[in-house]
Enzyme design. Structure first.
Site, PDB file in Angstrom:
ATOM      1  N   HIS A  89      51.767  35.459  27.642  1.00  0.00           N
ATOM      2  CA  HIS A  89      50.719  36.345  28.147  1.00  0.00           C
ATOM      3  C   HIS A  89      49.449  35.627  28.554  1.00  0.00           C
ATOM      4  O   HIS A  89      48.459  36.291  28.883  1.00  0.00           O
ATOM      5  CB  HIS A  89      50.356  37.402  27.108  1.00  0.00           C
ATOM      6  N   LYS A 138      36.893  46.189  29.118  1.00  0.00           N
ATOM      7  CA  LYS A 138      37.933  45.253  28.701  1.00  0.00           C
ATOM      8  C   LYS A 138      37.323  44.396  27.616  1.00  0.00           C
ATOM      9  O   LYS A 138      36.124  44.485  27.361  1.00  0.00           O
ATOM     10  CB  LYS A 138      38.400  44.390  29.877  1.00  0.00           C
ATOM     11  N   ARG A 139      38.124  43.551  26.955  1.00  0.00           N
ATOM     12  CA  ARG A 139      37.539  42.653  25.968  1.00  0.00           C
ATOM     13  C   ARG A 139      36.433  41.807  26.605  1.00  0.00           C
ATOM     14  O   ARG A 139      36.515  41.455  27.783  1.00  0.00           O
ATOM     15  CB  ARG A 139      38.631  41.745  25.370  1.00  0.00           C
ATOM     16  N   THR A 195      45.919  45.095  32.786  1.00  0.00           N
ATOM     17  CA  THR A 195      46.620  46.384  32.824  1.00  0.00           C
ATOM     18  C   THR A 195      45.611  47.517  33.003  1.00  0.00           C
ATOM     19  O   THR A 195      45.968  48.583  33.518  1.00  0.00           O
ATOM     20  CB  THR A 195      47.434  46.616  31.533  1.00  0.00           C
ATOM     21  N   LYS A 201      45.573  51.171  35.292  1.00  0.00           N
ATOM     22  CA  LYS A 201      45.155  52.513  34.851  1.00  0.00           C
ATOM     23  C   LYS A 201      44.125  53.091  35.814  1.00  0.00           C
ATOM     24  O   LYS A 201      44.193  54.268  36.199  1.00  0.00           O
ATOM     25  CB  LYS A 201      44.582  52.451  33.429  1.00  0.00           C
ATOM     26  N   LYS A 236      36.569  36.737  31.942  1.00  0.00           N
ATOM     27  CA  LYS A 236      36.601  38.053  32.590  1.00  0.00           C
ATOM     28  C   LYS A 236      35.307  38.326  33.366  1.00  0.00           C
ATOM     29  O   LYS A 236      35.200  39.278  34.123  1.00  0.00           O
ATOM     30  CB  LYS A 236      36.844  39.149  31.558  1.00  0.00           C
TER      31      LYS A 236
HETATM   32  C1  7LS Z   1      45.447  37.088  19.323  1.00  0.00           C
HETATM   33  C2  7LS Z   1      44.678  36.096  17.297  1.00  0.00           C
HETATM   34  C3  7LS Z   1      44.726  34.834  17.869  1.00  0.00           C
HETATM   35  C4  7LS Z   1      46.076  39.501  25.296  1.00  0.00           C
HETATM   36  O1  7LS Z   1      45.651  40.665  25.179  1.00  0.00           O
HETATM   37  C5  7LS Z   1      45.901  35.740  21.244  1.00  0.00           C
HETATM   38  C6  7LS Z   1      45.503  35.852  19.945  1.00  0.00           C
HETATM   39  C7  7LS Z   1      45.154  34.688  19.223  1.00  0.00           C
HETATM   40  O2  7LS Z   1      45.196  33.577  19.754  1.00  0.00           O
HETATM   41  C8  7LS Z   1      44.379  33.741  17.102  1.00  0.00           C
HETATM   42  C9  7LS Z   1      43.971  33.903  15.790  1.00  0.00           C
HETATM   43  C10 7LS Z   1      43.903  35.155  15.240  1.00  0.00           C
HETATM   44  C11 7LS Z   1      44.271  36.256  15.993  1.00  0.00           C
HETATM   45  N1  7LS Z   1      45.053  37.180  18.050  1.00  0.00           N
HETATM   46  C12 7LS Z   1      45.791  38.233  20.039  1.00  0.00           C
HETATM   47  C13 7LS Z   1      46.178  38.114  21.346  1.00  0.00           C
HETATM   48  C14 7LS Z   1      46.223  36.857  21.948  1.00  0.00           C
HETATM   49  N2  7LS Z   1      46.619  36.640  23.254  1.00  0.00           N
HETATM   50  C15 7LS Z   1      46.583  37.458  24.295  1.00  0.00           C
HETATM   51  C16 7LS Z   1      47.051  36.961  25.496  1.00  0.00           C
HETATM   52  C17 7LS Z   1      47.001  37.786  26.588  1.00  0.00           C
HETATM   53  N3  7LS Z   1      46.103  38.715  24.216  1.00  0.00           N
HETATM   54  N4  7LS Z   1      46.509  39.028  26.491  1.00  0.00           N
HETATM   55  C18 7LS Z   1      46.497  39.956  27.638  1.00  0.00           C
HETATM   56  O3  7LS Z   1      47.810  40.483  27.726  1.00  0.00           O
HETATM   57  C19 7LS Z   1      47.928  41.474  28.732  1.00  0.00           C
HETATM   58  C20 7LS Z   1      49.353  41.992  28.693  1.00  0.00           C
HETATM   59  O4  7LS Z   1      50.243  41.054  29.192  1.00  0.00           O
HETATM   60  C21 7LS Z   1      47.556  40.914  30.114  1.00  0.00           C
HETATM   61  O5  7LS Z   1      47.563  41.972  31.024  1.00  0.00           O
HETATM   62  C22 7LS Z   1      46.174  40.272  30.074  1.00  0.00           C
HETATM   63  O6  7LS Z   1      45.943  39.617  31.293  1.00  0.00           O
HETATM   64  C23 7LS Z   1      46.122  39.260  28.935  1.00  0.00           C
HETATM   65  O7  7LS Z   1      44.814  38.732  28.823  1.00  0.00           O
END
Ligand code: 7LS
Length: 842
Positions: free
Chosen positions: A376, A567-568, A675, A679, A573
């Site tokens: 992702h 968004k976050r 995403t 929406k 971004k």
């Molecule tokens: C996470 C953590 C992490 C998204 O929403 C990475 C981490 C961590 O690296 C490290 C330590 C503790 C907690 N939590 C939660 C999520 C993510 N990574 C991502 C990667 C991509 N989180 N995305 C988003 O995914 C969407 C669906 O595919 C995409 O549309 C969007 O572009 C993307 O940013």
């Protein structure tokens, strides 16, 4: 060889078979009253809205329950392949409206409650969001589940039942303040605890090599500290098809409530400490969507999810087929939602070998034919690496298996590229260096039969960059699956007025076949339809304005363009670029350059990771700019700016229907897909955006004339960065210069001089990875085009209609069909359903 199912005694049909429950107003009202009075013990003195809410959920849950049972039986037939979606996050939001919509009884429930003197909308507001996710990745998992159930695909979600979900965001003096989200405080009436399916999870200890009764060399993991995983099942209803799938969430529990030795010795606190340590594992969702890697508790969470879920699937397999795993891979797929559950690769090997006695080769054949990995992100800080030393301490047996996987894999690489030591170093699952690390993405790639990205550009950049070596070795493994969103929640559910207008004109089939929206395109030329479309948008803008007024105390003029970025909060971004544009608009007003002005309301919202200082500073900047702009009488109704706090799923359900302009302005090459962009498009907003992620595909679908494009391409960003000189750009651009001078003069930080120094430095840094200054000019020009277009309301409405009409590709129904056809190959289950059928066309 034929596989023999192991027989079990079936309970009496008298016990388990019931006549179907009524779906009419009278029966719903009867059931509701029974729950309200008898189950919940309410009487005339009960004032809390919590009770009627709960009575309503129980009434609906019964209807789901009978379909749940049927779906389970239908999918239990022999050789029915299942897929399992392993994800650390499921950002479900509220379930009530979705359950009624998918059961097809929203109107009936509304009437039943009305007759009882209650209001459905009010009760729906009682429900807390299930915020078990950070952002896009978690919400995508939730949309996937909705689509799989609607398509009748036997897919089960496995996740973690965090006691505390995504924090609640408050603003104090414009700064983000986090508050814990105790979403389970009043109980969760949707979930069913299933203690009989509890699993035991090992940590620590060491591995011991021994010979079994037949003289075979075996390994066991001993002297472990164990934690229990207790499952809670949540029903996932399909849309009016009688299917209910399962999301199984695990809670950690101590193996013994008390350490009796400590307890008897009088050390009460110590005896409870072990229980706390165990239960900590599922206490809280990590509120980061990138980085903060290396936290031990996070690795514990990941392994806990992987092990509990795999054991669960293996127990069910063994119950049917004993220890014959020859057809396991044919009948099961695990989809890894990013690398977060990637421990599953090594854990499945361990379970098959150590617990079920398979040899390495057979276990590897099974593992590498059941695992599939979705990437992702391309951001290096989000690529997971775990220190080998931590792995060794926490999961020694898994590390041993990872070493063996790596050794065999590197032998393959060496055979293909003899003498290429550099390549071996690059591709190794173990990164060498002062602190050796396990590269989870490489483990996932080596252990999977499919690796996909989430939008066309992202998947291409993956194989050209990050995963280039692996693509060279196994080109057939790599594929793209462009994301989507479910139109049930993100159009039918959140925008009833637009849904009705659409259905009046093209029927209801779009709810299960979003490409049908194409039939709206000719109506863009119909003046009456455009007027109706605008009337709906107006109603939705009123709803959004009411939310903003309640949360921010700012009144938004409804004729203004609602320009939204939610968004976050993340530098890539580029909320900062948005703020620079706002400052530029303010500057234009102040110098009287307001000819042909289009009033705007700029709404920005999103959570920052609590440790992400720059993202938090940008929130403060938005608030300070908002304070100056909204407080300036010369600005008046020409421009309003707000930071909408606590952005979450249920807020987006009000935001996206009321948006005119959708801000998708990430630095090209950085947003994997996005995403939110989908929406907004579905709800008739027009995008201003870069050529990034799924924006590219959105623009392809809607046509370049219906999209406000700006900015460098991904390739240009890379090229520019070599000799990037923001100071020169600022000096050459009069308007950007004025914006920077306003920022640098402290105009927006009167009471805290120098507060925004870090922001200013980042814009002026030749190292700025997000090249904010480089895209300013083309962004402002695109915003001008958007404003000019908005002046012509007929033209804007045509574009808005075409955006909705062309959004058909971005349904997760399409995404899931592609996963199924190219990765899982499941047969849809068919249920003889009493629910009003709206069949899914092929
Ligand atoms: C996470 C953590 C992490 C998204 O929403 C990475 C981490 C961590 O690296 C490290 C330590 C503790 C907690 N939590 C939660 C999520 C993510 N990574 C991502 C990667 C991509 N989180 N995305 C988003 O995914 C969407 C669906 O595919 C995409 O549309 C969007 O572009 C993307 O940013």
């Amino acid at each position: 060889m034929q596989l023999k199912p192991v027989c079990r005694n079936n309970p009496s049909p008298l016990l388990t078979e019931l006549p179907p429950l009524g779906m009419d107003v009278a029966t719903l009202a009867d059931d509701f009253r029974r729950y309200y009075n008898y189950t919940l013990g309410c009487d005339g003195d009960c004032l809390s809205t919590h009770y009627p809410y709960k009575a309503l959920v129980l009434t609906l849950r019964d209807r789901l329950m009978e379909r749940w049972k049927q779906s389970k039986y239908a999918a239990r037939t022999r050789e029915c392949k299942h897929a399992y979606y392993l994800s650390m996050e499921f950002l479900m939001g509220r379930a009530l409206g979705n359950a009624m919509l998918n059961l097809g009884i929203t109107d009936e429930v509304g009437r039943a409650l009305y007759e009882l003197g209650l209001n459905l909308e009010e009760l729906a507001e009682v429900e807390m969001d299930a915020g078990l996710g950070n952002g896009g990745l978690g919400r995508l998992a939730a949309c996937f589940l909705d689509s799989c159930a609607t398509l009748g695909l036997p897919v089960m979600g496995y996740g973690i039942r965090y006691e505390y979900g995504m924090f609640r965001q408050l603003l104090e003096n414009g700064y983000q303040v986090e508050e814990p989200d105790h979403w389970l405080r009043d109980g969760n009436p949707w979930e069913i605890e299933r203690p009989e399916h509890t699993k035991r999870i090992h940590f620590g200890g060491r591995s011991e090599h021994y010979r079994d009764g037949e003289g075979r060399s075996r390994v066991r993991w001993v002297d472990t500290n164990d934690v229990l995983a207790v499952p809670y099942d949540v029903p996932i209803p399909g849309y009016r098809n009688g299917v209910v799938n399962t999301l199984r969430l695990w809670r950690a529990a101590a193996t013994d409530v008390f350490d009796l030795g400590e307890f008897n010795a009088g050390s009460y606190p110590e005896s409870v400490a072990a229980k706390n340590a165990a239960e900590n594992i599922t206490m809280v969702l990590y509120p980061n969507d990138a980085s903060e890697n290396g936290k031990e508790l996070r690795l514990r969470q990941q392994y806990f999810l992987a092990s509990a879920s795999l054991q669960d699937v293996l127990v069910r397999w063994v119950r049917s087929y004993g220890n014959d795993f020859s057809k396991f891979a044919e009948n099961n797929s695990f989809q890894l939602n990013d690398t977060h559950p990637a421990c599953a690769v090594a854990e499945l090997m361990r379970l098959l070998m150590d617990e079920h006695g398979l040899g390495w080769d057979e276990a590897w054949r099974i593992t590498s034919n059941t695992m599939a990995y979705t990437n992702h992100t391309l951001l290096p800080e989000a690529l997971e690496r775990w220190p080998v030393r931590m792995f060794e301490r926490l999961l020694p047996r898994l590390l041993e298996i990872i070493y063996e996987i790596n050794a065999r894999f590197l032998a393959q690489v060496a055979a293909r590229w003899p003498g290429d030591g550099e390549r071996l170093r690059r591709m190794s699952i173990i990164e060498e260096g002062p602190e050796r690390q396990v590269r989870m993405a490489y483990l996932a790639i080596v252990g999977s039969y499919s690796v996909n990205g989430v939008a066309a550009l992202h998947s291409r950049l993956l194989v050209e960059g990050l995963f280039r070596d692996f693509h060279e070795l196994w080109p057939e493994k790599f594929n793209n699956k462009t994301n989507g969103v479910t139109q049930r929640r993100w159009l039918a559910g959140c925008n009833p007025a637009l849904a009705e207008l659409i259905s009046e004109n093209i029927g209801e089939q779009w709810k299960v076949d979003l490409r049908q929206l194409k039939r709206l395109a000719p109506l863009a030329a119909d003046e009456g339809f455009r007027a109706a479309w605008r009337a709906v948008k107006r109603v939705n803008k009123e709803r959004l304005a009411a939310l903003v007024e309640a949360e921010c105390g700012v009144r938004l003029p409804l004729e203004a363009m609602f320009d939204v970025q939610v968004k976050r909060m993340h530098e890539y971004k580029r909320q900062l670029l948005n703020v620079l544009h706002v400052i530029h608009l303010y500057d234009r007003i102040k110098r009287g350059d307001t000819g042909g002005w289009v009033p705007r309301c700029v709404i920005i919202g999103g959570k920052a990771a609590p440790g992400y200082a720059m993202a938090k500073l940008i929130i403060k900047l938005v608030n300070n700019v908002a304070g100056v702009v909204n407080g300036d009488p010369q600005v008046g109704e020409l421009l309003k700016v707000v930071f909408l706090p606590n952005y979450r799923v249920s807020a987006m359900e009000i935001i996206c229907p009321g948006t005119d302009l959708s801000e998708q302005i990430s630095t090209a090459g950085k947003e994997a897909s996005g995403t939110g962009n989908m929406k907004f498009m579905m709800n008739g907003a027009i995008t201003i955006g870069t050529l990034d992620g799924a924006n590219i595909e959105i623009r392809e679908e809607v046509g370049e004339e219906n999209f406000f494009l700006f900015g460098l391409t991904a390739a240009e960003v890379e090229a520019v960065r070599a000799s990037y000189n923001p100071d020169a750009i600022i000096a050459a651009d009069e308007e950007l210069g004025r914006v920077m001078r306003l920022l640098e003069s402290g105009h927006f930080s009167r009471f805290e001089p120098g507060l925004f120094e870090p922001v200013i430095r980042s814009i002026r840094s030749p190292q700025d990875p997000w090249v904010v200054a480089a895209d300013f000019r083309s962004y402002v020009d695109a915003q001008r085009r958007a404003a000019e277009t908005y002046l012509d309301q007929e033209r804007w409405t045509r574009m808005s209609i075409l955006n909705t009409a062309c959004s058909g590709k971005f349904s997760t129904d399409r995404t899931m069909q592609e996963y199924n056809e190219e990765i899982w190959r499941l047969k849809p289950v068919k249920i003889q359903s009493r629910d009003q059928q709206t069949a899914i066309s092929d």
